[in-house]
Design a protein around this motif. Sequence first.
Motif, PDB file in Angstrom:
ATOM      1  N   ASP A 396       1.200  -1.131   0.093  1.00 20.95           N
ATOM      2  CA  ASP A 396      -0.072  -0.102   0.154  1.00 20.95           C
ATOM      3  C   ASP A 396       0.714   1.461   0.024  1.00 20.95           C
ATOM      4  OD1 ASP A 396      -1.808   1.940   0.426  1.00 20.95           O
ATOM      5  OD2 ASP A 396      -2.430   0.890   2.082  1.00 20.95           O
ATOM      6  N   VAL A 397       2.133   1.156   1.220  1.00 15.11           N
ATOM      7  CA  VAL A 397       2.941   2.241   0.205  1.00 15.11           C
ATOM      8  C   VAL A 397       3.841   2.324  -0.513  1.00 15.11           C
ATOM      9  CG1 VAL A 397       5.112   2.874   1.552  1.00 15.11           C
ATOM     10  CG2 VAL A 397       3.566   2.339   3.490  1.00 15.11           C
ATOM     11  N   LEU A 398       3.876   1.696  -0.492  1.00 19.13           N
ATOM     12  CA  LEU A 398       4.456   1.605  -2.820  1.00 19.13           C
ATOM     13  C   LEU A 398       3.382   2.049  -3.710  1.00 19.13           C
ATOM     14  CD1 LEU A 398       6.326  -1.632  -2.842  1.00 19.13           C
ATOM     15  CD2 LEU A 398       7.475   0.706  -2.488  1.00 19.13           C
ATOM     16  N   LEU A 399       2.066   1.529  -3.353  1.00 13.47           N
ATOM     17  CA  LEU A 399       0.570   2.556  -4.834  1.00 13.47           C
ATOM     18  C   LEU A 399       0.844   3.753  -4.044  1.00 13.47           C
ATOM     19  CD1 LEU A 399      -0.871  -1.127  -4.756  1.00 13.47           C
ATOM     20  CD2 LEU A 399       0.915  -0.018  -6.852  1.00 13.47           C
ATOM     21  N   LEU A 400       0.699   4.055  -2.903  1.00 12.20           N
ATOM     22  CA  LEU A 400       0.236   5.057  -2.603  1.00 12.20           C
ATOM     23  C   LEU A 400       1.768   5.969  -2.932  1.00 12.20           C
ATOM     24  CD1 LEU A 400      -2.039   7.345  -1.241  1.00 12.20           C
ATOM     25  CD2 LEU A 400      -0.495   6.581   0.941  1.00 12.20           C
ATOM     26  N   TYR A 401       2.586   6.215  -2.711  1.00 10.52           N
ATOM     27  CA  TYR A 401       4.437   7.035  -3.343  1.00 10.52           C
ATOM     28  C   TYR A 401       4.118   7.279  -4.683  1.00 10.52           C
ATOM     29  CZ  TYR A 401       8.626   8.008  -2.535  1.00 10.52           C
ATOM     30  OH  TYR A 401       9.941   9.099  -2.526  1.00 10.52           O
ATOM     31  N   ALA A 402       3.744   6.109  -5.330  1.00  8.28           N
ATOM     32  CA  ALA A 402       3.768   6.547  -6.282  1.00  8.28           C
ATOM     33  C   ALA A 402       2.140   7.274  -7.215  1.00  8.28           C
ATOM     34  CB  ALA A 402       3.099   4.669  -7.816  1.00  8.28           C
ATOM     35  N   GLU A 403       1.416   7.267  -6.498  1.00 10.78           N
ATOM     36  CA  GLU A 403       0.683   7.977  -6.522  1.00 10.78           C
ATOM     37  C   GLU A 403       0.616   9.408  -5.995  1.00 10.78           C
ATOM     38  OE1 GLU A 403      -4.798   8.630  -5.300  1.00 10.78           O
ATOM     39  OE2 GLU A 403      -3.459   6.829  -4.113  1.00 10.78           O
ATOM     40  N   CYS A 404       1.607   9.402  -5.305  1.00 10.17           N
ATOM     41  CA  CYS A 404       1.876  10.900  -5.020  1.00 10.17           C
ATOM     42  C   CYS A 404       2.962  11.673  -5.951  1.00 10.17           C
ATOM     43  CB  CYS A 404       3.230  10.800  -3.605  1.00 10.17           C
ATOM     44  SG  CYS A 404       1.389  10.784  -2.176  1.00 10.17           S
ATOM     45  N   LEU A 405       3.875  10.927  -6.060  1.00 12.27           N
ATOM     46  CA  LEU A 405       4.378  11.623  -7.524  1.00 12.27           C
ATOM     47  C   LEU A 405       3.673  11.310  -8.810  1.00 12.27           C
ATOM     48  CD1 LEU A 405       7.084   8.004  -7.045  1.00 12.27           C
ATOM     49  CD2 LEU A 405       7.677  10.749  -6.896  1.00 12.27           C
ATOM     50  N   ASN A 406       3.337  10.900  -8.846  1.00 15.99           N
ATOM     51  CA  ASN A 406       2.454  10.843 -10.463  1.00 15.99           C
ATOM     52  C   ASN A 406       2.052  11.803 -10.152  1.00 15.99           C
ATOM     53  OD1 ASN A 406       0.781   9.969 -13.197  1.00 15.99           O
ATOM     54  ND2 ASN A 406      -1.011  10.496 -11.689  1.00 15.99           N
ATOM     55  N   GLU A 407       0.952  12.528  -8.952  1.00 15.46           N
ATOM     56  CA  GLU A 407       0.076  14.022  -8.494  1.00 15.46           C
ATOM     57  C   GLU A 407       1.307  15.123  -8.801  1.00 15.46           C
ATOM     58  OE1 GLU A 407      -2.981  13.802  -9.280  1.00 15.46           O
ATOM     59  OE2 GLU A 407      -3.010  12.014  -9.200  1.00 15.46           O
ATOM     60  N   THR A 408       2.732  14.532  -8.502  1.00 16.06           N
ATOM     61  CA  THR A 408       3.718  15.913  -8.380  1.00 16.06           C
ATOM     62  C   THR A 408       4.278  15.976  -9.789  1.00 16.06           C
ATOM     63  OG1 THR A 408       5.044  14.061  -7.147  1.00 16.06           O
ATOM     64  CG2 THR A 408       3.306  16.110  -5.763  1.00 16.06           C
ATOM     65  N   ASP A 409       3.901  15.141 -10.682  1.00 19.78           N
ATOM     66  CA  ASP A 409       4.895  15.751 -11.723  1.00 19.78           C
ATOM     67  C   ASP A 409       5.439  14.890 -12.354  1.00 19.78           C
ATOM     68  OD1 ASP A 409       2.128  17.040 -13.332  1.00 19.78           O
ATOM     69  OD2 ASP A 409       3.404  19.114 -12.056  1.00 19.78           O
ATOM     70  N   GLN A 410       6.086  13.614 -11.757  1.00 17.07           N
ATOM     71  CA  GLN A 410       6.428  13.142 -11.868  1.00 17.07           C
ATOM     72  C   GLN A 410       6.452  11.174 -12.169  1.00 17.07           C
ATOM     73  OE1 GLN A 410       9.271  13.527  -8.091  1.00 17.07           O
ATOM     74  NE2 GLN A 410       7.808  14.121  -7.426  1.00 17.07           N
ATOM     75  N   THR A 411       5.801  11.302 -13.247  1.00 19.06           N
ATOM     76  CA  THR A 411       4.798  10.127 -13.653  1.00 19.06           C
ATOM     77  C   THR A 411       6.050   9.083 -14.027  1.00 19.06           C
ATOM     78  OG1 THR A 411       3.313  11.381 -14.249  1.00 19.06           O
ATOM     79  CG2 THR A 411       3.791   9.070 -14.678  1.00 19.06           C
ATOM     80  N   ALA A 412       7.190   9.728 -14.999  1.00 22.53           N
ATOM     81  CA  ALA A 412       8.339   8.034 -15.208  1.00 22.53           C
ATOM     82  C   ALA A 412       8.904   8.064 -13.805  1.00 22.53           C
ATOM     83  CB  ALA A 412       9.378   9.170 -16.122  1.00 22.53           C
ATOM     84  N   TYR A 413       8.728   8.539 -13.344  1.00 22.64           N
ATOM     85  CA  TYR A 413       9.173   7.776 -11.892  1.00 22.64           C
ATOM     86  C   TYR A 413       9.026   7.012 -10.831  1.00 22.64           C
ATOM     87  CZ  TYR A 413      12.897   8.288  -7.452  1.00 22.64           C
ATOM     88  OH  TYR A 413      13.426   7.913  -6.774  1.00 22.64           O
ATOM     89  N   ALA A 414       7.245   6.957 -10.880  1.00 25.26           N
ATOM     90  CA  ALA A 414       5.932   6.749 -10.724  1.00 25.26           C
ATOM     91  C   ALA A 414       6.073   5.533 -10.849  1.00 25.26           C
ATOM     92  CB  ALA A 414       5.321   6.748 -10.524  1.00 25.26           C
ATOM     93  N   TYR A 415       6.795   4.662 -11.944  1.00 26.24           N
ATOM     94  CA  TYR A 415       6.479   3.726 -12.517  1.00 26.24           C
ATOM     95  C   TYR A 415       6.636   2.466 -11.725  1.00 26.24           C
ATOM     96  CZ  TYR A 415       4.324   4.430 -17.067  1.00 26.24           C
ATOM     97  OH  TYR A 415       2.946   5.135 -17.867  1.00 26.24           O
ATOM     98  N   GLN A 416       8.025   2.685 -11.047  1.00 23.68           N
ATOM     99  CA  GLN A 416       9.441   1.705 -11.008  1.00 23.68           C
ATOM    100  C   GLN A 416       8.639   1.269  -9.194  1.00 23.68           C
ATOM    101  OE1 GLN A 416      12.753   3.368  -9.204  1.00 23.68           O
ATOM    102  NE2 GLN A 416      12.271   5.263  -9.484  1.00 23.68           N
ATOM    103  N   TYR A 417       7.933   2.263  -7.778  1.00 21.93           N
ATOM    104  CA  TYR A 417       7.457   1.316  -7.401  1.00 21.93           C
ATOM    105  C   TYR A 417       6.260   0.023  -7.142  1.00 21.93           C
ATOM    106  CZ  TYR A 417      10.655   4.687  -6.351  1.00 21.93           C
ATOM    107  OH  TYR A 417      11.736   5.411  -5.548  1.00 21.93           O
ATOM    108  N   VAL A 418       5.106   0.645  -8.481  1.00 17.84           N
ATOM    109  CA  VAL A 418       4.495   0.195  -8.544  1.00 17.84           C
ATOM    110  C   VAL A 418       4.359  -1.357  -9.377  1.00 17.84           C
ATOM    111  CG1 VAL A 418       2.154  -0.546 -10.534  1.00 17.84           C
ATOM    112  CG2 VAL A 418       2.679   1.639  -9.682  1.00 17.84           C
ATOM    113  N   ASN A 419       5.492  -1.524  -9.984  1.00 14.23           N
ATOM    114  CA  ASN A 419       6.344  -2.554 -10.818  1.00 14.23           C
ATOM    115  C   ASN A 419       7.432  -3.503  -9.139  1.00 14.23           C
ATOM    116  OD1 ASN A 419       5.881  -1.774 -13.376  1.00 14.23           O
ATOM    117  ND2 ASN A 419       7.902  -1.009 -14.055  1.00 14.23           N
ATOM    118  N   LEU A 420       7.346  -2.887  -8.595  1.00 12.28           N
ATOM    119  CA  LEU A 420       7.906  -3.975  -7.338  1.00 12.28           C
ATOM    120  C   LEU A 420       7.049  -4.883  -6.568  1.00 12.28           C
ATOM    121  CD1 LEU A 420       9.751  -1.438  -5.319  1.00 12.28           C
ATOM    122  CD2 LEU A 420      10.946  -2.980  -5.795  1.00 12.28           C
ATOM    123  N   VAL A 421       5.914  -4.004  -6.901  1.00  9.01           N
ATOM    124  CA  VAL A 421       4.346  -5.102  -6.926  1.00  9.01           C
ATOM    125  C   VAL A 421       3.799  -5.140  -7.860  1.00  9.01           C
ATOM    126  CG1 VAL A 421       1.698  -4.897  -5.862  1.00  9.01           C
ATOM    127  CG2 VAL A 421       3.209  -2.271  -4.927  1.00  9.01           C
TER     128      VAL A 421
END
Length: 520
Positions: A396-421
């Motif tokens: 949950d932490v990793l997916l929420l972290y990815a959400e925060c990155l996406n919402e702060t215009d860091q979409t490309a950086y967010a992928y890796q945390y979804v991929n861990l899951v």
Amino acid sequence: MKNFRIHILTLLFVSMAFSCSEDLLDVDNPNTPTVDQAWKTEKDAEMGINAAYNMFYKPSTWTRWIYFRYDLTSDEGHSTSPWGELADWTRFRYSNYNFWDGNNWHWRDFYKAIFRTNQVLAYVPTITFKDEATRDKILAQAKFIRALFYFQVAVLWETGPIVLDPSEPADEPEQRGEAEIWAQVEEDLLWAADKLPPTWDDANVGRATKGAAKALLARAYAQQKKWALAKAQLDWLVTGEGKGYYGLVDNYRDNFTHLNENNKESVFEIQFSDKNKGGDGDNLSASMGFQRTQFFAPGGIGWQDGKARAWLIDEYKKEKTKDGKNDPRLLNNIFYKDAYKDFPDAVANDTLVYNRRWDVGAWGNETFIKKYSTYYYRDREDYHAPNNFRFIRYADVLLLYAECLNETDQTAYAYQYVNLVRERPGTNLKKLEDAYPAIGNDKTLFRKRLQMERSLELCFEAVRWMDLKRWDLVTTQAGIEELKTRDVDFNNFVLGKHHRLPIPQIEVDNNTKLDQNTPY
């Protein structure tokens, strides 16, 4: 003769009562000390904070009824309970604002928990400790628990009193708005996170930690769309000092049984046990069992009051693993008739239902919630399951972290945390960018896919209602129309009303400073 003896004994006790000194009758009960008698020693402080933790073991909180609100009212689940009022409470048909099991008990016990934490926070500072760190850890746990329960008030009712001192029966605390409640949650968790340890010794496993406080604070910030602040708290768990304490277990199922509890994926875990088989009171023999399993299991095994929505099965089957098989999370999360076809390589017990073949006559094409059930070691459910509830998982932490990155215009950086899951060895899905290349760096498309990723990973973990609110799916007409395609109960949903609960009417009637939520 028997009646005569009774009369004689009665007269004897009456005469003794009149002949005794009143001072002899004024005896303190050692089992119920008053405030003046308690809060003297470090042991008193420990018992006080333990009493606050004890509020997790009430039917209205995390043993039973809370899941009807967070899981079954969402688009992931539903209720066909023969208890009509209970089922209606998950269908947005609120005719009785004093429905105990669906409303009043939540409010009462949330504020009861807050009362217990307020006692700790008021009286523990008056106790002399050998070292301040021990005292501060107790106070920090109290602030964490108080924040956790005010979090629920903010999500469910969005308004309510903020009580920060031990209350008295005649008190009428003022009503506060959602922003004020969130501010109190933030204040408590910031203080708690600063004082709580990153881990506890074996004797104290299950107590709140620094990581738990930061993760809960991140949830609070995210609910208010304070994305940068939420990310800053999660940094400690994902990329900072706390990273070494957490990770994903290889076997997804290990997060939901009693066989591998408090593992590295657990950020905060409510400790359940089947040792006591008593009731739900505050006595020493009270039950500490996980009761939702009894209510969600199929008929003949449990009460089947809560069920899974079938659309989840279709979503799981849309994507294959790297070796061309169905997503194994489907097998772990849902009981359904054709599981044996979809998972031909699974061991027999995994495709059976508590060691039984599918009962076509009784269950038909129903879909039941399997996550947290105890099918793996017994033949039926009861009110005393030993499984700990993972209140916050690292996934949950990793997916929420990815959400925060996406919402702060860091979409490309967010992928890796979804991929861990997704690439957990026990899940074995492709990388998100390989499975859905059309998303690219499109913030909107990434957000929409992440919403589904959270459901497939976290379904039936009491986060979906919170997620739906954060994503504005229950506060916009477009969102309601989307939810209707997955859950017919949303045809009953009234925009601007059902995104929050009515305050229990008895509370409004008893407190002149409390107004009912509009337009109820």
